[in-house]
Motif scaffolding. Structure first.
Motif, short mmCIF file in Angstrom:
data_model
loop_
_atom_site.label_atom_id
_atom_site.label_comp_id
_atom_site.label_asym_id
_atom_site.label_seq_id
_atom_site.Cartn_x
_atom_site.Cartn_y
_atom_site.Cartn_z
N UNK A 123 0.82 -1.21 0.00
CA UNK A 123 0.00 0.00 0.00
C UNK A 123 0.85 1.26 0.00
N UNK A 124 1.83 1.31 0.91
CA UNK A 124 2.70 2.49 0.95
C UNK A 124 3.59 2.58 -0.28
N UNK A 125 4.01 1.43 -0.80
CA UNK A 125 4.79 1.45 -2.04
C UNK A 125 3.98 1.99 -3.21
N UNK A 126 2.72 1.57 -3.28
CA UNK A 126 1.85 2.08 -4.34
C UNK A 126 1.58 3.57 -4.19
N UNK A 127 1.31 4.01 -2.95
CA UNK A 127 1.11 5.44 -2.72
C UNK A 127 2.35 6.25 -3.05
N UNK A 128 3.49 5.74 -2.64
CA UNK A 128 4.74 6.43 -2.95
C UNK A 128 4.98 6.49 -4.44
N UNK A 129 4.68 5.39 -5.12
CA UNK A 129 4.86 5.34 -6.57
C UNK A 129 3.95 6.32 -7.29
N UNK A 130 2.68 6.38 -6.88
CA UNK A 130 1.71 7.21 -7.59
C UNK A 130 1.86 8.69 -7.22
N UNK B 260 -0.66 15.16 -13.77
CA UNK B 260 -1.67 14.14 -14.05
C UNK B 260 -1.02 12.84 -14.52
N UNK B 261 -0.12 12.32 -13.71
CA UNK B 261 0.54 11.06 -14.04
C UNK B 261 -0.20 9.92 -13.34
N UNK B 262 -0.61 8.94 -14.11
CA UNK B 262 -1.36 7.82 -13.55
C UNK B 262 -0.55 6.54 -13.72
N UNK B 263 0.02 6.09 -12.64
CA UNK B 263 0.76 4.84 -12.62
C UNK B 263 -0.23 3.74 -12.25
N UNK B 264 -0.77 3.08 -13.25
CA UNK B 264 -1.81 2.09 -13.02
C UNK B 264 -1.28 0.91 -12.20
N UNK B 265 -0.04 0.50 -12.45
CA UNK B 265 0.53 -0.59 -11.67
C UNK B 265 0.67 -0.20 -10.20
N UNK B 266 1.14 1.02 -9.95
CA UNK B 266 1.26 1.49 -8.57
C UNK B 266 -0.09 1.61 -7.89
N UNK B 267 -1.09 2.09 -8.64
CA UNK B 267 -2.44 2.19 -8.08
C UNK B 267 -2.98 0.81 -7.73
#
Length: 165
Positions: free
Chosen positions: A103-110, A128-135
Protein backbone atom coordinates in the motif's frame (compact mmCIF):
# COMPACT_ATOMS: atom_id res chain seq x y z
CA UNK A 1 -4.96 -32.50 6.25
CA UNK A 2 -3.24 -35.83 5.67
CA UNK A 3 0.37 -36.23 6.81
CA UNK A 4 1.58 -36.54 3.22
CA UNK A 5 -0.28 -33.38 2.19
CA UNK A 6 1.09 -31.51 5.19
CA UNK A 7 4.64 -32.63 4.38
CA UNK A 8 4.21 -31.52 0.77
CA UNK A 9 2.74 -28.16 1.86
CA UNK A 10 5.67 -27.50 4.22
CA UNK A 11 8.14 -28.47 1.50
CA UNK A 12 6.51 -26.01 -0.92
CA UNK A 13 6.61 -23.31 1.79
CA UNK A 14 10.35 -23.90 2.26
CA UNK A 15 10.89 -23.67 -1.49
CA UNK A 16 8.90 -20.43 -1.70
CA UNK A 17 10.86 -19.01 1.23
CA UNK A 18 14.14 -19.64 -0.59
CA UNK A 19 12.71 -18.12 -3.76
CA UNK A 20 11.76 -14.99 -1.81
CA UNK A 21 15.23 -14.83 -0.25
CA UNK A 22 16.84 -15.19 -3.68
CA UNK A 23 14.64 -12.47 -5.14
CA UNK A 24 15.21 -10.00 -2.31
CA UNK A 25 18.96 -10.61 -2.24
CA UNK A 26 19.46 -10.46 -6.01
CA UNK A 27 17.22 -7.45 -6.66
CA UNK A 28 18.51 -5.73 -3.50
CA UNK A 29 22.10 -6.30 -4.66
CA UNK A 30 21.32 -4.85 -8.08
CA UNK A 31 19.66 -1.80 -6.52
CA UNK A 32 22.60 -1.32 -4.15
CA UNK A 33 25.02 -1.64 -7.07
CA UNK A 34 23.12 0.89 -9.18
CA UNK A 35 22.42 3.51 -6.53
CA UNK A 36 25.17 3.15 -3.93
CA UNK A 37 28.24 1.24 -5.10
CA UNK A 38 28.65 2.61 -8.64
CA UNK A 39 28.17 6.26 -7.59
CA UNK A 40 30.66 5.69 -4.73
CA UNK A 41 33.21 4.21 -7.15
CA UNK A 42 32.78 7.15 -9.52
CA UNK A 43 33.19 9.58 -6.61
CA UNK A 44 36.32 7.76 -5.40
CA UNK A 45 37.84 7.98 -8.89
CA UNK A 46 37.12 11.69 -9.01
CA UNK A 47 34.47 11.33 -11.72
CA UNK A 48 31.63 13.08 -9.96
CA UNK A 49 28.21 12.52 -11.43
CA UNK A 50 25.57 15.13 -11.12
CA UNK A 51 24.34 14.77 -7.54
CA UNK A 52 20.81 15.83 -8.49
CA UNK A 53 20.67 13.02 -11.06
CA UNK A 54 21.71 10.45 -8.44
CA UNK A 55 19.05 11.73 -6.02
CA UNK A 56 16.41 11.58 -8.78
CA UNK A 57 17.37 7.97 -9.55
CA UNK A 58 17.16 7.05 -5.86
CA UNK A 59 13.73 8.67 -5.55
CA UNK A 60 12.58 6.80 -8.66
CA UNK A 61 13.69 3.46 -7.16
CA UNK A 62 12.39 4.06 -3.61
CA UNK A 63 9.07 2.16 -4.00
CA UNK A 64 11.12 -0.92 -4.91
CA UNK A 65 12.41 -1.09 -1.35
CA UNK A 66 8.88 -1.34 0.01
CA UNK A 67 7.98 -4.00 -2.55
CA UNK A 68 11.08 -5.98 -1.59
CA UNK A 69 10.03 -5.76 2.07
CA UNK A 70 6.65 -7.21 1.04
CA UNK A 71 8.39 -10.13 -0.69
CA UNK A 72 10.63 -10.62 2.36
CA UNK A 73 7.56 -10.69 4.60
CA UNK A 74 5.93 -13.33 2.42
CA UNK A 75 9.11 -15.42 2.52
CA UNK A 76 9.28 -15.06 6.29
CA UNK A 77 5.69 -16.22 6.66
CA UNK A 78 6.35 -19.20 4.40
CA UNK A 79 9.38 -20.10 6.50
CA UNK A 80 7.29 -19.97 9.67
CA UNK A 81 4.63 -22.17 8.11
CA UNK A 82 7.31 -24.62 6.98
CA UNK A 83 8.48 -24.88 10.60
CA UNK A 84 4.96 -25.78 11.70
CA UNK A 85 3.71 -22.48 13.12
CA UNK A 86 -0.07 -22.07 13.22
CA UNK A 87 -1.59 -20.76 10.01
CA UNK A 88 -4.00 -18.12 11.41
CA UNK A 89 -1.55 -15.96 13.37
CA UNK A 90 1.14 -16.33 10.71
CA UNK A 91 -1.17 -15.36 7.86
CA UNK A 92 -2.82 -12.44 9.63
CA UNK A 93 0.54 -10.94 10.54
CA UNK A 94 1.93 -11.53 7.05
CA UNK A 95 -1.16 -10.08 5.38
CA UNK A 96 -0.85 -6.89 7.42
CA UNK A 97 2.90 -6.48 6.76
CA UNK A 98 2.61 -7.25 3.06
CA UNK A 99 -0.46 -5.06 2.72
CA UNK A 100 1.18 -2.09 4.41
CA UNK A 101 4.35 -2.43 2.34
CA UNK A 102 2.45 -2.75 -0.93
CA UNK A 103 0.00 0.00 0.00
CA UNK A 104 2.70 2.49 0.95
CA UNK A 105 4.79 1.45 -2.04
CA UNK A 106 1.85 2.08 -4.34
CA UNK A 107 1.11 5.44 -2.72
CA UNK A 108 4.74 6.43 -2.95
CA UNK A 109 4.86 5.34 -6.57
CA UNK A 110 1.71 7.21 -7.59
CA UNK A 111 1.94 10.38 -5.51
CA UNK A 112 5.36 10.63 -3.91
CA UNK A 113 7.76 9.83 -6.73
CA UNK A 114 6.16 12.01 -9.37
CA UNK A 115 5.82 15.01 -7.05
CA UNK A 116 9.32 14.61 -5.62
CA UNK A 117 10.73 14.29 -9.14
CA UNK A 118 8.95 17.46 -10.16
CA UNK A 119 10.37 19.25 -7.11
CA UNK A 120 13.83 18.00 -8.05
CA UNK A 121 13.49 19.59 -11.48
CA UNK A 122 12.56 16.63 -13.66
CA UNK A 123 10.69 17.95 -16.69
CA UNK A 124 9.11 14.59 -17.49
CA UNK A 125 7.00 14.54 -14.31
CA UNK A 126 3.54 15.96 -14.61
CA UNK A 127 0.57 16.72 -12.38
CA UNK A 128 -1.67 14.14 -14.05
CA UNK A 129 0.54 11.06 -14.04
CA UNK A 130 -1.36 7.82 -13.55
CA UNK A 131 0.76 4.84 -12.62
CA UNK A 132 -1.81 2.09 -13.02
CA UNK A 133 0.53 -0.59 -11.67
CA UNK A 134 1.26 1.49 -8.57
CA UNK A 135 -2.44 2.19 -8.08
CA UNK A 136 -3.22 -1.49 -8.38
CA UNK A 137 -0.52 -2.48 -5.90
CA UNK A 138 -1.74 0.17 -3.48
CA UNK A 139 -5.32 -1.08 -3.67
CA UNK A 140 -4.26 -4.71 -3.26
CA UNK A 141 -2.12 -3.69 -0.29
CA UNK A 142 -5.09 -1.99 1.36
CA UNK A 143 -7.24 -5.04 0.74
CA UNK A 144 -4.60 -7.32 2.29
CA UNK A 145 -4.50 -5.18 5.44
CA UNK A 146 -8.29 -5.48 5.70
CA UNK A 147 -8.14 -9.23 5.11
CA UNK A 148 -5.55 -9.52 7.89
CA UNK A 149 -7.97 -7.78 10.25
CA UNK A 150 -10.81 -10.06 9.16
CA UNK A 151 -8.61 -13.09 9.81
CA UNK A 152 -7.74 -11.75 13.28
CA UNK A 153 -11.43 -11.24 14.05
CA UNK A 154 -12.28 -14.74 12.80
CA UNK A 155 -9.55 -16.19 15.01
CA UNK A 156 -10.94 -14.36 18.06
CA UNK A 157 -14.48 -15.51 17.31
CA UNK A 158 -13.24 -19.08 16.83
CA UNK A 159 -11.49 -18.92 20.21
CA UNK A 160 -14.70 -17.69 21.87
CA UNK A 161 -16.69 -20.47 20.21
CA UNK A 162 -14.14 -23.05 21.37
CA UNK A 163 -14.45 -21.77 24.94
CA UNK A 164 -18.23 -22.24 24.81
CA UNK A 165 -17.92 -25.85 23.77
Amino acid sequence: MAADDLRRFRHMCRQFRWLAIFMVCSVGAILALMYVIVPAVFAARGEHRDLMRVVQEMVWASPSLLYLFAVWSIGSAMGQLAKGRLIHPTLSSALRRVGLAMGFGGLLSVFGVTNLMRLLGDERSSWAYFDVAGMTLGMIGGALVLLGRVLDQATRIQAEMDEMI
